[in-house]
Motif scaffolding. Structure first.
Motif, PDB file in Angstrom:
ATOM      1  N   MET A   1       0.855  -1.159   0.000  1.00  0.00           N
ATOM      2  CA  MET A   1       0.000   0.000   0.000  1.00  0.00           C
ATOM      3  C   MET A   1       0.905   1.227   0.000  1.00  0.00           C
ATOM      4  O   MET A   1       1.874   1.298   0.743  1.00  0.00           O
ATOM      5  CB  MET A   1      -0.877  -0.014   1.255  1.00  0.00           C
ATOM      6  N   GLU A   2       0.576   2.190  -0.842  1.00  0.00           N
ATOM      7  CA  GLU A   2       1.372   3.408  -0.932  1.00  0.00           C
ATOM      8  C   GLU A   2       0.566   4.585  -0.408  1.00  0.00           C
ATOM      9  O   GLU A   2      -0.579   4.774  -0.775  1.00  0.00           O
ATOM     10  CB  GLU A   2       1.778   3.680  -2.372  1.00  0.00           C
ATOM     11  N   LEU A   3       1.206   5.337   0.475  1.00  0.00           N
ATOM     12  CA  LEU A   3       0.608   6.560   1.003  1.00  0.00           C
ATOM     13  C   LEU A   3       1.448   7.742   0.566  1.00  0.00           C
ATOM     14  O   LEU A   3       2.661   7.725   0.712  1.00  0.00           O
ATOM     15  CB  LEU A   3       0.584   6.538   2.537  1.00  0.00           C
ATOM     16  N   ARG A   4       0.801   8.769   0.047  1.00  0.00           N
ATOM     17  CA  ARG A   4       1.514  10.001  -0.288  1.00  0.00           C
ATOM     18  C   ARG A   4       1.219  10.976   0.829  1.00  0.00           C
ATOM     19  O   ARG A   4       0.072  11.241   1.147  1.00  0.00           O
ATOM     20  CB  ARG A   4       1.047  10.574  -1.615  1.00  0.00           C
TER      21      ARG A   4
ATOM     22  N   GLU B   1       3.099   0.593  11.653  1.00  0.00           N
ATOM     23  CA  GLU B   1       2.578  -0.702  12.104  1.00  0.00           C
ATOM     24  C   GLU B   1       1.126  -0.588  12.545  1.00  0.00           C
ATOM     25  O   GLU B   1       0.307  -1.459  12.242  1.00  0.00           O
ATOM     26  CB  GLU B   1       3.443  -1.263  13.225  1.00  0.00           C
ATOM     27  N   ASP B   2       0.789   0.501  13.246  1.00  0.00           N
ATOM     28  CA  ASP B   2      -0.597   0.713  13.658  1.00  0.00           C
ATOM     29  C   ASP B   2      -1.499   0.932  12.445  1.00  0.00           C
ATOM     30  O   ASP B   2      -2.624   0.428  12.402  1.00  0.00           O
ATOM     31  CB  ASP B   2      -0.707   1.917  14.593  1.00  0.00           C
ATOM     32  N   ILE B   3      -1.015   1.677  11.463  1.00  0.00           N
ATOM     33  CA  ILE B   3      -1.798   1.927  10.250  1.00  0.00           C
ATOM     34  C   ILE B   3      -2.067   0.609   9.525  1.00  0.00           C
ATOM     35  O   ILE B   3      -3.197   0.321   9.120  1.00  0.00           O
ATOM     36  CB  ILE B   3      -1.075   2.937   9.330  1.00  0.00           C
ATOM     37  N   LEU B   4      -1.027  -0.216   9.363  1.00  0.00           N
ATOM     38  CA  LEU B   4      -1.198  -1.517   8.701  1.00  0.00           C
ATOM     39  C   LEU B   4      -2.172  -2.398   9.464  1.00  0.00           C
ATOM     40  O   LEU B   4      -3.015  -3.081   8.860  1.00  0.00           O
ATOM     41  CB  LEU B   4       0.148  -2.228   8.562  1.00  0.00           C
ATOM     42  N   ALA B   5      -2.072  -2.401  10.785  1.00  0.00           N
ATOM     43  CA  ALA B   5      -2.965  -3.240  11.585  1.00  0.00           C
ATOM     44  C   ALA B   5      -4.419  -2.814  11.401  1.00  0.00           C
ATOM     45  O   ALA B   5      -5.310  -3.658  11.248  1.00  0.00           O
ATOM     46  CB  ALA B   5      -2.574  -3.163  13.051  1.00  0.00           C
ATOM     47  N   ARG B   6      -4.674  -1.508  11.375  1.00  0.00           N
ATOM     48  CA  ARG B   6      -6.050  -1.027  11.216  1.00  0.00           C
ATOM     49  C   ARG B   6      -6.588  -1.286   9.815  1.00  0.00           C
ATOM     50  O   ARG B   6      -7.755  -1.638   9.639  1.00  0.00           O
ATOM     51  CB  ARG B   6      -6.132   0.450  11.542  1.00  0.00           C
TER      52      ARG B   6
ATOM     53  N   PHE C   1      -9.748  -3.839   8.803  1.00  0.00           N
ATOM     54  CA  PHE C   1     -10.899  -3.446   7.987  1.00  0.00           C
ATOM     55  C   PHE C   1     -11.030  -4.311   6.732  1.00  0.00           C
ATOM     56  O   PHE C   1     -12.117  -4.752   6.387  1.00  0.00           O
ATOM     57  CB  PHE C   1     -10.780  -1.969   7.602  1.00  0.00           C
ATOM     58  N   LEU C   2      -9.905  -4.563   6.038  1.00  0.00           N
ATOM     59  CA  LEU C   2      -9.948  -5.270   4.754  1.00  0.00           C
ATOM     60  C   LEU C   2      -9.815  -6.781   4.881  1.00  0.00           C
ATOM     61  O   LEU C   2     -10.091  -7.497   3.934  1.00  0.00           O
ATOM     62  CB  LEU C   2      -8.832  -4.750   3.835  1.00  0.00           C
ATOM     63  N   GLY C   3      -9.341  -7.224   6.027  1.00  0.00           N
ATOM     64  CA  GLY C   3      -9.139  -8.662   6.210  1.00  0.00           C
ATOM     65  C   GLY C   3      -7.662  -8.948   6.430  1.00  0.00           C
ATOM     66  O   GLY C   3      -6.788  -8.266   5.884  1.00  0.00           O
ATOM     67  N   GLU C   4      -7.378  -9.957   7.228  1.00  0.00           N
ATOM     68  CA  GLU C   4      -6.005 -10.295   7.602  1.00  0.00           C
ATOM     69  C   GLU C   4      -5.158 -10.558   6.361  1.00  0.00           C
ATOM     70  O   GLU C   4      -5.533 -11.311   5.471  1.00  0.00           O
ATOM     71  CB  GLU C   4      -6.004 -11.536   8.507  1.00  0.00           C
ATOM     72  N   GLY C   5      -4.019  -9.912   6.288  1.00  0.00           N
ATOM     73  CA  GLY C   5      -3.074 -10.117   5.197  1.00  0.00           C
ATOM     74  C   GLY C   5      -3.395  -9.371   3.921  1.00  0.00           C
ATOM     75  O   GLY C   5      -2.744  -9.596   2.903  1.00  0.00           O
ATOM     76  N   ALA C   6      -4.390  -8.490   3.944  1.00  0.00           N
ATOM     77  CA  ALA C   6      -4.745  -7.753   2.729  1.00  0.00           C
ATOM     78  C   ALA C   6      -3.618  -6.820   2.303  1.00  0.00           C
ATOM     79  O   ALA C   6      -3.347  -6.658   1.116  1.00  0.00           O
ATOM     80  CB  ALA C   6      -6.029  -6.966   2.938  1.00  0.00           C
TER      81      ALA C   6
END
Length: 80
Positions: free
Chosen positions: A1-4, A18-23, A27-32
């Motif tokens: 995932m890319e964030l600008r 890490e917190d952003i990825l966890a959230r 929402f999208l499902g584990e490992g998305a």
């Protein structure tokens, strides 16, 4: 995932990645999303939301507040 992200916000986003990825994965499902890529640069402003049409109705005026009918408290007697 890319964030600008804009300028100094990149450091904050990197610190909280890490917190952003966890959230996001919650929402999208584990490992998305497995990895976060941070791109520093200008961010496009959000598009303005469509304006809601103005209502021709005017809201009803509020009713007057009821008056309180008790006497004001009497002053305290002076201390001795």
């Amino acid at each position: 995932m890319e964030l600008r992200v804009a300028g100094a916000a990149a450091l904050l986003v990197q610190h909280q990645s890490e917190d952003i990825l966890a959230r996001v994965n919650l929402f999208l499902g584990e490992g998305a999303v497995g990895k976060l890529r941070i791109a520093q640069g200008p961010v496009k402003p959000l598009a303005e939301p469509a304006q809601r049409p103005k209502s021709s109705r005017t809201p009803a005026p509020c009713p007057p507040r009821p008056r309180r009918n008790w006497p004001p408290p009497s002053p305290r007697p002076p201390r001795r």
